[in-house]
Design an enzyme around this catalytic site. Structure first.
Site, PDB file in Angstrom:
ATOM      1  N   ILE A  14       9.119  12.478  27.092  1.00  0.00           N
ATOM      2  CA  ILE A  14       7.699  12.301  27.527  1.00  0.00           C
ATOM      3  C   ILE A  14       7.765  12.043  29.244  1.00  0.00           C
ATOM      4  O   ILE A  14       6.508  11.806  29.697  1.00  0.00           O
ATOM      5  CB  ILE A  14       7.271  10.770  26.808  1.00  0.00           C
ATOM      6  CG1 ILE A  14       8.376   9.694  27.228  1.00  0.00           C
ATOM      7  CG2 ILE A  14       6.835  10.921  25.662  1.00  0.00           C
ATOM      8  CD1 ILE A  14       8.111   8.164  26.517  1.00  0.00           C
ATOM      9  N   GLY A  17      11.232  11.325  36.119  1.00  0.00           N
ATOM     10  CA  GLY A  17      11.122  11.018  37.781  1.00  0.00           C
ATOM     11  C   GLY A  17      12.398  11.840  38.393  1.00  0.00           C
ATOM     12  O   GLY A  17      13.058  12.346  37.919  1.00  0.00           O
ATOM     13  N   ALA A  20      15.812   9.848  36.324  1.00  0.00           N
ATOM     14  CA  ALA A  20      16.092   9.960  35.208  1.00  0.00           C
ATOM     15  C   ALA A  20      15.049  10.754  34.471  1.00  0.00           C
ATOM     16  O   ALA A  20      13.961  10.976  34.880  1.00  0.00           O
ATOM     17  CB  ALA A  20      15.999   8.469  34.700  1.00  0.00           C
ATOM     18  N   VAL A  22      12.906  10.526  30.827  1.00  0.00           N
ATOM     19  CA  VAL A  22      12.231   9.466  29.568  1.00  0.00           C
ATOM     20  C   VAL A  22      12.066  10.243  28.371  1.00  0.00           C
ATOM     21  O   VAL A  22      11.356  11.138  28.327  1.00  0.00           O
ATOM     22  CB  VAL A  22      11.174   8.539  30.270  1.00  0.00           C
ATOM     23  CG1 VAL A  22      10.572   7.647  29.203  1.00  0.00           C
ATOM     24  CG2 VAL A  22      11.528   7.974  31.493  1.00  0.00           C
ATOM     25  N   ASP A 132       8.860  -0.689  43.986  1.00  0.00           N
ATOM     26  CA  ASP A 132       8.236   0.696  43.571  1.00  0.00           C
ATOM     27  C   ASP A 132       6.750   0.619  43.105  1.00  0.00           C
ATOM     28  O   ASP A 132       6.857   1.478  41.944  1.00  0.00           O
ATOM     29  CB  ASP A 132       9.144   1.644  42.958  1.00  0.00           C
ATOM     30  CG  ASP A 132       9.142   3.162  42.934  1.00  0.00           C
ATOM     31  OD1 ASP A 132       8.273   3.767  44.074  1.00  0.00           O
ATOM     32  OD2 ASP A 132       9.408   4.011  42.059  1.00  0.00           O
TER      33      ASP A 132
HETATM   34  P1  ATP Z   1      10.279   7.953  39.692  1.00  0.00           P
HETATM   35  O1  ATP Z   1      11.554   8.482  39.562  1.00  0.00           O
HETATM   36  O2  ATP Z   1       9.934   8.096  41.051  1.00  0.00           O
HETATM   37  O3  ATP Z   1      10.312   6.545  39.520  1.00  0.00           O
HETATM   38  P2  ATP Z   1       8.552   8.050  37.660  1.00  0.00           P
HETATM   39  O4  ATP Z   1       8.147   6.650  37.930  1.00  0.00           O
HETATM   40  O5  ATP Z   1       7.308   9.130  37.508  1.00  0.00           O
HETATM   41  O6  ATP Z   1       9.030   8.463  39.004  1.00  0.00           O
HETATM   42  P3  ATP Z   1      10.004   7.517  35.507  1.00  0.00           P
HETATM   43  O7  ATP Z   1      10.084   6.099  35.559  1.00  0.00           O
HETATM   44  O8  ATP Z   1      11.428   8.280  34.879  1.00  0.00           O
HETATM   45  O9  ATP Z   1       9.573   8.234  36.606  1.00  0.00           O
HETATM   46  O10 ATP Z   1       8.889   7.696  34.314  1.00  0.00           O
HETATM   47  C1  ATP Z   1       8.617   9.150  33.859  1.00  0.00           C
HETATM   48  C2  ATP Z   1       7.306   9.009  32.863  1.00  0.00           C
HETATM   49  O11 ATP Z   1       7.692   8.640  31.660  1.00  0.00           O
HETATM   50  C3  ATP Z   1       6.178   8.046  33.424  1.00  0.00           C
HETATM   51  O12 ATP Z   1       5.313   8.424  34.184  1.00  0.00           O
HETATM   52  C4  ATP Z   1       5.550   7.836  31.983  1.00  0.00           C
HETATM   53  O13 ATP Z   1       4.625   8.857  31.758  1.00  0.00           O
HETATM   54  C5  ATP Z   1       6.773   7.821  30.944  1.00  0.00           C
HETATM   55  N1  ATP Z   1       7.269   6.519  30.565  1.00  0.00           N
HETATM   56  C6  ATP Z   1       8.178   5.780  31.428  1.00  0.00           C
HETATM   57  N2  ATP Z   1       8.237   4.511  30.696  1.00  0.00           N
HETATM   58  C7  ATP Z   1       7.804   4.735  29.885  1.00  0.00           C
HETATM   59  C8  ATP Z   1       7.585   3.661  28.350  1.00  0.00           C
HETATM   60  N3  ATP Z   1       8.403   2.660  28.400  1.00  0.00           N
HETATM   61  N4  ATP Z   1       6.690   4.127  27.280  1.00  0.00           N
HETATM   62  C9  ATP Z   1       5.949   5.073  27.490  1.00  0.00           C
HETATM   63  N5  ATP Z   1       5.977   6.188  28.437  1.00  0.00           N
HETATM   64  C10 ATP Z   1       7.011   5.925  29.556  1.00  0.00           C
HETATM   65 MG    MG Z   2      11.930   5.528  38.633  1.00  0.00          MG
END
Ligand code: ATP
Ligand code: MG
Ligand code: MG
Length: 282
Positions: A14, A17, A20, A22, A132
């Site tokens: 889904i 970043g 990681a 997700v 962040d």
């Molecule tokens: P960064 O690495 O700079 O934090 P980011 O915030 O876009 O970048 P992640 O925190 O890994 O990266 O999250 C990536 C995406 O996954 C989010 O933008 C969101 O769309 C989805 N996501 C993250 N956590 C959840 C959750 N608990 N439930 C549903 N979707 C989620």
């Molecule tokens: Mg992150």
């Protein structure tokens, strides 16, 4: 699909970043959807990243609040797969919402802003700084409930906590001046980042853009912000005042804590939304 920790069945990717990936997954034992954040394989040999990932999990897991994504579990498979299991939030990120709709109505800005402030109030009371805060980390359900996720750079805010001065972690568009300098960051940095998020919600764009992260960081440190009402004249003065107080470059001029912001949001809601900022049309 692939099974993690003998119970989490991976369904689909889904998001992802810098650190990681997700996935949506299903916990077979409790028969519910979860979100599983798996550390990118290129980082699992890096002890710095592993400890960051563990710190993220522990900081986030110590919090329990309706506006903060709940952490359920962490795991480490023998083949160097590190993961964190959390509440699955059905909805969109605030980034997607702004991208689709542009500037949001004032009452929606305040509704979302209040819920982020409540999340920060809870975290800050427990000495956790997010570090962040940005629209990608604000999840919005279809019925407008807000869940703040990704305490990726968060750690216990103790006097000895001095942030790195090296590589840029997080998104520089939302960095406070002190964060942009690579200096000490605390609760007040989160308040500045919330101010930038509110600015983006109210106007449809961030106040500072640039050619490079350094160029943007320098603007946060030195450049005056164009008042939001110059971009969107429909912004009520009370909301503009909150935004401008949050994004003060001098920490001592910002709100002292998230609770004070909530008081001003409630005051703003009492004022008629027709009480717009007056600007010269010619
Ligand atoms: P960064 O690495 O700079 O934090 P980011 O915030 O876009 O970048 P992640 O925190 O890994 O990266 O999250 C990536 C995406 O996954 C989010 O933008 C969101 O769309 C989805 N996501 C993250 N956590 C959840 C959750 N608990 N439930 C549903 N979707 C989620
Ligand atoms: Mg992150
Ligand atoms: Mg994130």
């Amino acid at each position: 699909g692939r099974l993690l920790g003998n119970r989490y069945e991976i369904i689909e990717k889904i998001g992802g970043g810098g650190m990681a990936l997700v996935y949506k997954a299903r916990c077979q034992l409790l028969n519910r959807f979860v979100a599983v954040k798996i550390l990118r394989p290129e980082f699992t040999s890096d002890e710095d990243f592993i400890s960051k990932f563990k710190r993220e999990s522990q900081a986030a897991a110590s919090l329990s609040h309706p506006n903060i994504v709940n952490i359920y579990d962490v795991g480490n498979e023998d083949n160097d797969v590190y993961y964190i299991v959390m509440e699955y939030v059905k909805g969109r990120t605030l980034k997607q919402v702004i991208k689709e709709r542009g500037a949001l109505e004032a009452d929606e800005c305040i509704n979302i802003g209040k819920q982020i402030a409540l999340a920060l109030q809870h975290a800050h009371t427990n000495h956790i700084v997010h570090r962040d805060i940005k629209p990608h980390n604000i999840l919005i359900t279809d019925d407008s409930r807000v869940k703040v996720t990704d305490f990726g750079i968060a750690r216990a805010a103790t006097a000895s906590t001095v942030t790195n001065t090296g590589s840029v972690i997080g998104s520089v568009h939302y960095f406070s001046p002190e964060q942009a300098r690579g200096g000490y960051t605390d609760e007040k940095s989160d308040l500045y980042s919330l101010g930038i998020v509110l600015y983006e919600m109210a106007t449809g764009r961030v106040p500072f853009e640039g050619e490079s992260p350094i160029a943007i960081a320098l603007k946060h440190i030195h450049e005056d912000v164009t008042p939001p009402s110059v971009i969107n004249k429909h912004i009520p003065k009370a909301l503009e005042d909150i935004i401008m107080k949050l994004i003060q470059k001098d920490q001592s001029k910002r709100y002292n804590n998230a609770k004070e912001i909530l008081e001003d949001f409630n005051q703003a809601l009492k004022q008629p939304m027709g009480d717009f900022v007056k600007i010269d049309e010619d």
